[in-house]
Design a protein around this motif. Sequence first.
Motif, PDB file in Angstrom:
ATOM      1  N   ALA A 209     -53.648  29.194   1.252  1.00  0.00           N
ATOM      2  CA  ALA A 209     -54.077  28.126   0.347  1.00  0.00           C
ATOM      3  C   ALA A 209     -53.161  28.028  -0.872  1.00  0.00           C
ATOM      4  O   ALA A 209     -52.771  26.929  -1.292  1.00  0.00           O
ATOM      5  CB  ALA A 209     -55.518  28.352  -0.091  1.00  0.00           C
ATOM      6  N   LEU A 210     -52.795  29.172  -1.457  1.00  0.00           N
ATOM      7  CA  LEU A 210     -51.915  29.155  -2.627  1.00  0.00           C
ATOM      8  C   LEU A 210     -50.523  28.641  -2.269  1.00  0.00           C
ATOM      9  O   LEU A 210     -49.911  27.898  -3.043  1.00  0.00           O
ATOM     10  CB  LEU A 210     -51.820  30.560  -3.227  1.00  0.00           C
ATOM     11  CG  LEU A 210     -53.034  31.052  -4.021  1.00  0.00           C
ATOM     12  CD1 LEU A 210     -52.811  32.486  -4.478  1.00  0.00           C
ATOM     13  CD2 LEU A 210     -53.292  30.152  -5.224  1.00  0.00           C
ATOM     14  N   ALA A 211     -50.020  29.046  -1.101  1.00  0.00           N
ATOM     15  CA  ALA A 211     -48.708  28.558  -0.677  1.00  0.00           C
ATOM     16  C   ALA A 211     -48.722  27.042  -0.531  1.00  0.00           C
ATOM     17  O   ALA A 211     -47.756  26.359  -0.907  1.00  0.00           O
ATOM     18  CB  ALA A 211     -48.299  29.226   0.635  1.00  0.00           C
ATOM     19  N   LEU A 212     -49.831  26.494  -0.041  1.00  0.00           N
ATOM     20  CA  LEU A 212     -49.948  25.047   0.094  1.00  0.00           C
ATOM     21  C   LEU A 212     -50.007  24.370  -1.270  1.00  0.00           C
ATOM     22  O   LEU A 212     -49.388  23.319  -1.488  1.00  0.00           O
ATOM     23  CB  LEU A 212     -51.181  24.700   0.917  1.00  0.00           C
ATOM     24  CG  LEU A 212     -51.395  23.216   1.228  1.00  0.00           C
ATOM     25  CD1 LEU A 212     -50.174  22.615   1.914  1.00  0.00           C
ATOM     26  CD2 LEU A 212     -52.638  23.029   2.090  1.00  0.00           C
ATOM     27  N   VAL A 213     -50.732  24.978  -2.215  1.00  0.00           N
ATOM     28  CA  VAL A 213     -50.775  24.443  -3.581  1.00  0.00           C
ATOM     29  C   VAL A 213     -49.367  24.391  -4.171  1.00  0.00           C
ATOM     30  O   VAL A 213     -48.949  23.386  -4.755  1.00  0.00           O
ATOM     31  CB  VAL A 213     -51.694  25.292  -4.483  1.00  0.00           C
ATOM     32  CG1 VAL A 213     -51.552  24.876  -5.945  1.00  0.00           C
ATOM     33  CG2 VAL A 213     -53.143  25.145  -4.061  1.00  0.00           C
ATOM     34  N   GLY A 214     -48.616  25.485  -4.026  1.00  0.00           N
ATOM     35  CA  GLY A 214     -47.249  25.524  -4.542  1.00  0.00           C
ATOM     36  C   GLY A 214     -46.356  24.498  -3.864  1.00  0.00           C
ATOM     37  O   GLY A 214     -45.529  23.854  -4.517  1.00  0.00           O
ATOM     38  N   GLY A 215     -46.537  24.340  -2.548  1.00  0.00           N
ATOM     39  CA  GLY A 215     -45.745  23.351  -1.831  1.00  0.00           C
ATOM     40  C   GLY A 215     -46.030  21.934  -2.302  1.00  0.00           C
ATOM     41  O   GLY A 215     -45.105  21.134  -2.498  1.00  0.00           O
ATOM     42  N   LEU A 216     -47.295  21.612  -2.532  1.00  0.00           N
ATOM     43  CA  LEU A 216     -47.662  20.287  -3.040  1.00  0.00           C
ATOM     44  C   LEU A 216     -47.112  20.066  -4.446  1.00  0.00           C
ATOM     45  O   LEU A 216     -46.686  18.961  -4.796  1.00  0.00           O
ATOM     46  CB  LEU A 216     -49.184  20.125  -3.033  1.00  0.00           C
ATOM     47  CG  LEU A 216     -49.837  19.994  -1.655  1.00  0.00           C
ATOM     48  CD1 LEU A 216     -51.353  20.033  -1.783  1.00  0.00           C
ATOM     49  CD2 LEU A 216     -49.389  18.718  -0.959  1.00  0.00           C
ATOM     50  N   LEU A 217     -47.117  21.127  -5.240  1.00  0.00           N
ATOM     51  CA  LEU A 217     -46.602  21.031  -6.605  1.00  0.00           C
ATOM     52  C   LEU A 217     -45.103  20.727  -6.586  1.00  0.00           C
ATOM     53  O   LEU A 217     -44.618  19.840  -7.299  1.00  0.00           O
ATOM     54  CB  LEU A 217     -46.873  22.333  -7.353  1.00  0.00           C
ATOM     55  CG  LEU A 217     -46.639  22.350  -8.862  1.00  0.00           C
ATOM     56  CD1 LEU A 217     -47.536  21.331  -9.558  1.00  0.00           C
ATOM     57  CD2 LEU A 217     -46.909  23.751  -9.412  1.00  0.00           C
ATOM     58  N   GLY A 218     -44.364  21.469  -5.763  1.00  0.00           N
ATOM     59  CA  GLY A 218     -42.933  21.217  -5.654  1.00  0.00           C
ATOM     60  C   GLY A 218     -42.636  19.834  -5.086  1.00  0.00           C
ATOM     61  O   GLY A 218     -41.718  19.147  -5.547  1.00  0.00           O
ATOM     62  N   TYR A 219     -43.428  19.415  -4.091  1.00  0.00           N
ATOM     63  CA  TYR A 219     -43.237  18.084  -3.501  1.00  0.00           C
ATOM     64  C   TYR A 219     -43.480  16.996  -4.531  1.00  0.00           C
ATOM     65  O   TYR A 219     -42.769  15.983  -4.572  1.00  0.00           O
ATOM     66  CB  TYR A 219     -44.185  17.917  -2.321  1.00  0.00           C
ATOM     67  CG  TYR A 219     -44.043  16.590  -1.607  1.00  0.00           C
ATOM     68  CD1 TYR A 219     -42.984  16.365  -0.731  1.00  0.00           C
ATOM     69  CD2 TYR A 219     -44.973  15.574  -1.799  1.00  0.00           C
ATOM     70  CE1 TYR A 219     -42.845  15.156  -0.077  1.00  0.00           C
ATOM     71  CE2 TYR A 219     -44.839  14.356  -1.153  1.00  0.00           C
ATOM     72  CZ  TYR A 219     -43.778  14.153  -0.287  1.00  0.00           C
ATOM     73  OH  TYR A 219     -43.649  12.951   0.361  1.00  0.00           O
ATOM     74  N   ALA A 220     -44.491  17.191  -5.393  1.00  0.00           N
ATOM     75  CA  ALA A 220     -44.776  16.206  -6.440  1.00  0.00           C
ATOM     76  C   ALA A 220     -43.579  16.034  -7.370  1.00  0.00           C
ATOM     77  O   ALA A 220     -43.255  14.921  -7.788  1.00  0.00           O
ATOM     78  CB  ALA A 220     -46.002  16.644  -7.240  1.00  0.00           C
ATOM     79  N   ALA A 221     -42.932  17.156  -7.695  1.00  0.00           N
ATOM     80  CA  ALA A 221     -41.777  17.081  -8.593  1.00  0.00           C
ATOM     81  C   ALA A 221     -40.598  16.390  -7.928  1.00  0.00           C
ATOM     82  O   ALA A 221     -39.908  15.580  -8.545  1.00  0.00           O
ATOM     83  CB  ALA A 221     -41.376  18.483  -9.047  1.00  0.00           C
ATOM     84  N   MET A 222     -40.367  16.687  -6.659  1.00  0.00           N
ATOM     85  CA  MET A 222     -39.197  16.130  -5.972  1.00  0.00           C
ATOM     86  C   MET A 222     -39.382  14.655  -5.627  1.00  0.00           C
ATOM     87  O   MET A 222     -38.410  13.915  -5.519  1.00  0.00           O
ATOM     88  CB  MET A 222     -38.907  16.942  -4.713  1.00  0.00           C
ATOM     89  CG  MET A 222     -38.384  18.345  -5.012  1.00  0.00           C
ATOM     90  SD  MET A 222     -37.846  19.245  -3.531  1.00  0.00           S
ATOM     91  CE  MET A 222     -39.413  19.520  -2.716  1.00  0.00           C
TER      92      MET A 222
END
Length: 272
Positions: A209-222
């Motif tokens: 779940a945390l890895a997915l949160v981090g992935g969504l966060l990075g995707y939002a920035a990019m």
Amino acid sequence: MTTSHGGMAEQAGDSTTLEAFARVGLIAYGVIHILIGWLALQLAWGTSSSKSADPSGALRTLADQPLGRILLWLVAVGLVALALWQGSEAIWGYRNREGAKRVRMRATSWARAIIYAALGVGAASVALGSGSSSSRSQQQATSGVLAWPAGHAIVVVIGLVVVGVGVAGVVKGVRRSFSEEIDTSSMSPGVRKGVARLGQVGYIAKGVALALVGGLLGYAAMTFDQQEAPGLDGALQTILAQPFGRFLLTTVAIGFLAFGLFAMLQSRYRRM
């Protein structure tokens, strides 16, 4: 707790009172994860819930119970005590470790101290009637950081760190390295096996779940899309939207329940 080596502050870090409150904090930490798991199950199976499946939703669920505000203050005190304990470990602990391992363990304690403190402040805020959704707060924070010079790069780095924390949780669960933190000498073989299984399932599910949160966060920035950084609740909804998402989310929810039970057992068996 670590052995006192002088100074009132360090003695406070070793105090039995702080240890007792920290153990209460572990129970509170477990309750929060159990409630997140319950809210995630409601999300998976479409039962009505006005609360998000994240720490703020868990705290608001607790607030709705009889004597909810009193319970929230106990949660807040326990979590702050956990933060102080981890802070003392980060400053004075791990003297029997050397080199990179000692640095890594102290950095982990600092990270835990920040998480426990943030949850404690969140519990106090909900008790005072001013708590807000973790997902909404993350979106606002992300929006603010993205407006900084090099803000997108900063958010990407933060996202990668969160992904790293998630992956580390999965690895910790697979390797069962969390067993080093627990005193199993007084457990029967059956209890020892059950605790290990709870920790393993819990760490893996929470790590995913945390890895997915981090992935969504990075995707939002990019992609410059702030709505793609919705926090834990949004990450769980992303899981739900996948093929067989209901069953995937149920598995993750069970993992959060397992982690919560494991944290509560730690209040009895955690080495301090």
